[in-house]
Design a protein around this motif. Sequence first.
Motif, mmCIF file in Angstrom:
data_model
loop_
_atom_site.group_PDB
_atom_site.id
_atom_site.type_symbol
_atom_site.label_atom_id
_atom_site.label_comp_id
_atom_site.label_asym_id
_atom_site.label_seq_id
_atom_site.Cartn_x
_atom_site.Cartn_y
_atom_site.Cartn_z
ATOM 1 N N ASP A 159 1.045 -1.490 0.244
ATOM 2 C CA ASP A 159 -0.013 -0.175 -0.204
ATOM 3 C C ASP A 159 0.936 0.717 0.272
ATOM 4 N N ILE A 160 1.143 1.562 -1.240
ATOM 5 C CA ILE A 160 2.520 3.093 -1.152
ATOM 6 C C ILE A 160 1.921 4.713 -0.999
ATOM 7 N N GLU A 161 0.668 4.176 -0.531
ATOM 8 C CA GLU A 161 0.523 5.619 0.011
ATOM 9 C C GLU A 161 0.210 5.715 1.738
ATOM 10 N N ILE A 164 3.788 5.879 2.742
ATOM 11 C CA ILE A 164 4.250 7.024 2.456
ATOM 12 C C ILE A 164 4.015 7.678 3.690
ATOM 13 N N ARG A 220 -0.450 11.849 -7.254
ATOM 14 C CA ARG A 220 -0.887 11.067 -7.483
ATOM 15 C C ARG A 220 -1.121 10.153 -6.269
ATOM 16 N N HIS A 221 0.115 10.409 -5.343
ATOM 17 C CA HIS A 221 -0.418 9.373 -4.043
ATOM 18 C C HIS A 221 -0.486 10.446 -2.593
#
Length: 260
Positions: A159-161, A164, A220-221
């Motif tokens: 889950d990239i978001e 981050i 975009r994230h």
Amino acid sequence: MLAFFGNHVLEQGDLCVYSGSIIEVLGRVGVGEQAVRSTLTRMVNRGLLQRKREGRRMYFGLTPQATAVLHDGRNRVWRQGAVNDDWDGSWTLLGFSLPDSWKRQRHDLRSQLTWSGFGALYSGLWIAPGHVDVSSIVAELGLAAHVKIFHAQADQATDIELMIRDTWDLESIAARYVTFDKRWTAHLGADTGDDPIGTRLLLVSEWLGTIRTDPRLPARHLPPAWPARAAQETFRKVADQTEEPAARMARELLDTARLA
């Protein structure tokens, strides 16, 4: 001090500036004479500035090391910008293991990594968006034997978001942009008055401080209406507004010479 030399010396080749001129300009933004003199001495000792004496006057110019630092900063400010709309999905990972006694080396490495856009994924594993070449930084710090660098893409299960949010303090980064934008919006269209050189010096210094800890995460994230875009627009408008008046004042005010 770096903002001053970036504004008035970087593009002038081997130009150097009389210490009294530097003291006068930085005094306009609240920096005292003793602080200026001690900073100049430290920068000479660190190989960032070189001195030239003419009679009783001391002039200061950039070394190749400082020139490289300022060109990197200029690229970050004017070419890359604060908003990352073109991320290609790749990440740079850097793992390191240093002896407990190497506190200075650890601090220097973390500082350089932060400026280069890295955040601590885990204690000894740092990550940055995109393909970041940090090999020269590692080599300059003498840490090549203690560092491993990888370029990779995240698995679909990641889950990239969430990653981050866990790795970077987005609230603090956003707050700095909001603060900058509110402060400098008031200058848009306003008369720079008698001190465009001081206004521009503050502008660039504060913008560099604002973007210093921003890793340029993929837009975009990030949360909607990420404030970096508005702050960058304000910065560039005020920069355009002050560029010519500050340059004209610098030509009148600064006592300069050539290093050669």
